[in-house]
Design an enzyme around this catalytic site. Structure first.
Site, mmCIF file in Angstrom:
data_model
loop_
_atom_site.group_PDB
_atom_site.id
_atom_site.type_symbol
_atom_site.label_atom_id
_atom_site.label_comp_id
_atom_site.label_asym_id
_atom_site.label_seq_id
_atom_site.Cartn_x
_atom_site.Cartn_y
_atom_site.Cartn_z
ATOM 1 N N ARG A 141 0.271 7.138 11.281
ATOM 2 C CA ARG A 141 1.607 7.743 11.424
ATOM 3 C C ARG A 141 1.686 9.128 10.792
ATOM 4 O O ARG A 141 2.698 9.500 10.206
ATOM 5 C CB ARG A 141 2.689 6.844 10.819
ATOM 6 C CG ARG A 141 2.956 5.593 11.615
ATOM 7 C CD ARG A 141 3.740 5.922 12.885
ATOM 8 N NE ARG A 141 3.963 4.735 13.674
ATOM 9 C CZ ARG A 141 5.077 3.999 13.606
ATOM 10 N NH1 ARG A 141 6.063 4.349 12.831
ATOM 11 N NH2 ARG A 141 5.198 2.934 14.344
ATOM 12 N N ARG A 193 12.365 15.811 18.133
ATOM 13 C CA ARG A 193 12.905 14.500 18.385
ATOM 14 C C ARG A 193 14.224 14.550 19.145
ATOM 15 O O ARG A 193 14.533 13.675 19.947
ATOM 16 C CB ARG A 193 13.147 13.862 17.021
ATOM 17 C CG ARG A 193 13.029 12.397 17.052
ATOM 18 C CD ARG A 193 13.226 11.879 15.658
ATOM 19 N NE ARG A 193 13.510 10.475 15.820
ATOM 20 C CZ ARG A 193 14.175 9.752 14.976
ATOM 21 N NH1 ARG A 193 14.639 10.291 13.873
ATOM 22 N NH2 ARG A 193 14.384 8.489 15.220
ATOM 23 N N TYR A 212 5.581 -8.466 20.175
ATOM 24 C CA TYR A 212 6.765 -7.713 20.612
ATOM 25 C C TYR A 212 7.198 -8.143 22.018
ATOM 26 O O TYR A 212 8.393 -8.197 22.324
ATOM 27 C CB TYR A 212 6.488 -6.207 20.572
ATOM 28 C CG TYR A 212 6.377 -5.688 19.153
ATOM 29 C CD1 TYR A 212 7.509 -5.332 18.433
ATOM 30 C CD2 TYR A 212 5.145 -5.585 18.519
ATOM 31 C CE1 TYR A 212 7.419 -4.881 17.123
ATOM 32 C CE2 TYR A 212 5.032 -5.134 17.213
ATOM 33 C CZ TYR A 212 6.184 -4.783 16.516
ATOM 34 O OH TYR A 212 6.082 -4.348 15.222
ATOM 35 N N ASP A 218 2.458 5.029 21.695
ATOM 36 C CA ASP A 218 2.845 3.817 20.981
ATOM 37 C C ASP A 218 2.121 2.622 21.573
ATOM 38 O O ASP A 218 1.754 2.628 22.755
ATOM 39 C CB ASP A 218 4.362 3.603 21.067
ATOM 40 C CG ASP A 218 4.826 2.606 20.002
ATOM 41 O OD1 ASP A 218 5.035 3.027 18.850
ATOM 42 O OD2 ASP A 218 4.928 1.408 20.314
HETATM 43 C C1 LIG Z 1 3.630 -2.225 15.366
HETATM 44 C C2 LIG Z 1 3.393 -0.824 15.920
HETATM 45 C C3 LIG Z 1 4.266 -0.098 16.779
HETATM 46 N N1 LIG Z 1 3.649 1.102 17.052
HETATM 47 C C4 LIG Z 1 2.443 1.179 16.393
HETATM 48 C C5 LIG Z 1 2.248 -0.037 15.706
HETATM 49 C C6 LIG Z 1 0.994 -0.415 14.927
HETATM 50 C C7 LIG Z 1 0.944 0.200 13.582
HETATM 51 C C8 LIG Z 1 1.964 -0.332 12.596
HETATM 52 O O1 LIG Z 1 1.878 -1.512 12.229
HETATM 53 O O2 LIG Z 1 2.826 0.463 12.209
HETATM 54 C C9 LIG Z 1 1.443 2.258 16.444
HETATM 55 C C10 LIG Z 1 1.905 3.654 16.550
HETATM 56 N N2 LIG Z 1 3.172 4.145 16.717
HETATM 57 C C11 LIG Z 1 3.143 5.509 16.785
HETATM 58 C C12 LIG Z 1 1.789 5.925 16.718
HETATM 59 C C13 LIG Z 1 1.378 7.376 16.917
HETATM 60 C C14 LIG Z 1 0.296 7.962 16.187
HETATM 61 C C15 LIG Z 1 0.449 8.097 14.677
HETATM 62 O O3 LIG Z 1 0.905 9.147 14.211
HETATM 63 O O4 LIG Z 1 0.006 7.175 13.959
HETATM 64 C C16 LIG Z 1 1.010 4.776 16.539
HETATM 65 C C17 LIG Z 1 -0.488 4.652 16.349
HETATM 66 C C18 LIG Z 1 4.280 6.419 16.938
HETATM 67 C C19 LIG Z 1 5.653 5.924 16.704
HETATM 68 N N3 LIG Z 1 6.210 4.713 17.084
HETATM 69 C C20 LIG Z 1 7.536 4.688 16.753
HETATM 70 C C21 LIG Z 1 7.870 5.926 16.137
HETATM 71 C C22 LIG Z 1 9.261 6.338 15.670
HETATM 72 C C23 LIG Z 1 9.996 6.869 16.848
HETATM 73 C C24 LIG Z 1 11.161 7.688 16.435
HETATM 74 O O5 LIG Z 1 12.059 7.125 15.810
HETATM 75 O O6 LIG Z 1 11.161 8.879 16.759
HETATM 76 C C25 LIG Z 1 6.698 6.698 16.104
HETATM 77 C C26 LIG Z 1 6.529 8.102 15.584
HETATM 78 C C27 LIG Z 1 8.479 3.574 17.052
HETATM 79 C C28 LIG Z 1 7.986 2.194 16.838
HETATM 80 N N4 LIG Z 1 6.869 1.644 17.410
HETATM 81 C C29 LIG Z 1 6.692 0.345 16.969
HETATM 82 C C30 LIG Z 1 7.785 0.040 16.118
HETATM 83 C C31 LIG Z 1 7.974 -1.288 15.402
HETATM 84 C C32 LIG Z 1 8.607 1.173 16.055
HETATM 85 C C33 LIG Z 1 9.927 1.312 15.362
HETATM 86 C C34 LIG Z 1 9.816 1.406 13.891
HETATM 87 C C35 LIG Z 1 9.443 2.803 13.458
HETATM 88 O O7 LIG Z 1 10.119 3.724 13.896
HETATM 89 O O8 LIG Z 1 8.514 2.923 12.665
HETATM 90 C C36 LIG Z 1 5.573 -0.546 17.358
#
Ligand SMILES: Cc1c2[nH]c(c1CCC(=O)O)Cc1[nH]c(c(CCC(=O)O)c1C)Cc1[nH]c(c(CCC(=O)O)c1C)Cc1[nH]c(c(C)c1CCC(=O)O)C2
Length: 355
Positions: free
Chosen positions: A26, A39, A161, A75
């Site tokens: 992240r 965003r 999910y 994602d």
């Molecule tokens: C479980 C999981 C997800 N997504 C991901 C996982 C596995 C890693 C972990 O356990 O955290 C993986 C992920 N998600 C994202 C990336 C991009 C690359 C990086 O910078 O790591 C990666 C590799 C971007 C994202 N994925 C998400 C955002 C936030 C989006 C936003 O609010 O703009 C980002 C940058 C959204 C997301 N996506 C997911 C959730 C639960 C959420 C909402 C919670 C949160 O916002 O952290 C599912």
């Protein structure tokens, strides 16, 4: 710089490099003001599916910190979305999907849609690879030293999910389906396993130099279920990638797996084991063959806190892994409240040697 000169790629291939290369899970995200600025321009899925935006967001942390790895901005839930499952990222709630609870729900998913639906993601990877390996246009003196990483969710975590329909701490509906309707759950897992391998091969063909499988919820399963729903599908994906694109490193992240992480590393064939915050890197290192690269595992909350506590722990992890192939990373993703200066301090601490 030649491809073999990229420090992260060398370590992912099994070489020990000192100081260790680093990138952060992240690393592109809400803690960066330049990310928050973009965003407002588009919703999350649109950002993932617009090569201009996804390329820019992926490069933001590379510009600021010259990270050794650039992870594709996308994602893990893009795969179910590409198969036709409804998906929305709701502000303050996280992902919301139309839950898969029956054979009829499963039958509505169409893996054949994935290549077309994910074409913009592949375009993003191709652009990123061109920029990262091209003349230094991103202002971080990279000179072709940054490795491009693709990724997917591992089948179990994506199924969590898909079945639950939203995030959860326990994913009771998912584990409930795995126990109460194992045939349905196995069919979902089989579909995901095949689609994930195909998508990762496509990411490699588009420019990814290594790929990571995020199994964020693998630690919820008891050992025998872990073998069935985490180790077996991961092994199938790794074998498929090795057969079709030999030599491309696969990083596995069985989060919260505890002692099962060692069996995971031995049985799945992953080249790199990413460890979560709770894992003892030194103990894991002793338990595993030293050709397996370890990745991890600073607590993201130490990065949030910053200061001496952070730099001391980061150096302790780095120094304990000296001499074995190690990629410095966090044990989970950067949290949104993290001050960007702390990331700068961490990068300096990991790269500074000799004191
Ligand atoms: C479980 C999981 C997800 N997504 C991901 C996982 C596995 C890693 C972990 O356990 O955290 C993986 C992920 N998600 C994202 C990336 C991009 C690359 C990086 O910078 O790591 C990666 C590799 C971007 C994202 N994925 C998400 C955002 C936030 C989006 C936003 O609010 O703009 C980002 C940058 C959204 C997301 N996506 C997911 C959730 C639960 C959420 C909402 C919670 C949160 O916002 O952290 C599912």
């Amino acid at each position: 710089m030649t491809e073999t000169g990229k420090p992260l790629l060398r370590v992912l291939q099994g070489e020990a490099v000192w100081p260790p290369p680093l990138w952060l899970m992240r690393q592109a995200g809400r803690y960066l003001p330049e990310f928050r600025a973009l965003r407002d321009k588009a919703d999350f899925i649109t950002r993932c599916m617009t090569p201009d935006l996804a390329t820019e967001i992926t490069l933001q942390p590379i510009r600021r910190y010259a990270m050794d790895g650039a992870i594709l901005f996308s994602d893990i839930l893009i795969l179910p979305w590409a198969m036709g499952q409804s998906l929305e990222f709701v502000h303050g709630t996280g992902p919301v999907l139309g839950p898969i609870r029956s054979q009829a729900d499963l039958d509505r998913l169409d893996p054949k849609r994935v290549p077309e639906a994910t074409a913009p993601v592949m375009e993003t990877l191709t652009r990123l690879r061109g920029i990262l390996d091209g003349p230094d246009t991103i202002g971080a003196a990279q000179g072709g030293r940054t490795t491009l990483l693709g990724f997917a969710g591992a089948p179990f975590t994506v199924a969590c999910y898909m079945v639950e329909g939203h995030g959860s701490r326990e994913f009771d509906a998912t584990r409930g389906m795995a126990y109460a309707d194992p045939l349905l759950f196995d069919r979902l897992m089989a579909r995901l396993t095949e689609a994930t391998a195909d998508m990762l091969v496509a990411q490699i063909d588009a420019g990814a130099e290594a790929v990571m499988l995020f199994d964020s919820w693998s630690g919820l399963l008891p050992p025998n279920q872990f073998r069935r729903h985490v180790i077996a599908p991961t092994r199938a994906i790794v074998q498929e990638i090795h057969a079709r694109r030999p030599g491309v490193p696969v990083i596995g992240f069985p989060r919260l797996a505890g002692v099962m992480a060692t069996e995971y590393a031995r049985e799945t064939g992953v080249r790199v084991l990413a460890l979560d915050t709770g894992a003892d890197m030194t103990a894991m290192s002793r338990l595993l063959p030293d050709n397996i690269t370890l990745q991890g595992n600073l607590d993201p909350l130490l990065l949030l806190a910053g200061g001496d506590a952070m730099t001391q722990e980061a150096r302790a992890i780095r120094d304990a892994m000296k001499g074995r192939p190690h990629v410095f990373n966090l044990g989970h993703g950067v949290v949104p409240a993290t001050p960007p200066e702390h990331v700068g301090e961490l990068v300096r601490a990991v790269r500074e040697i000799g004191q």
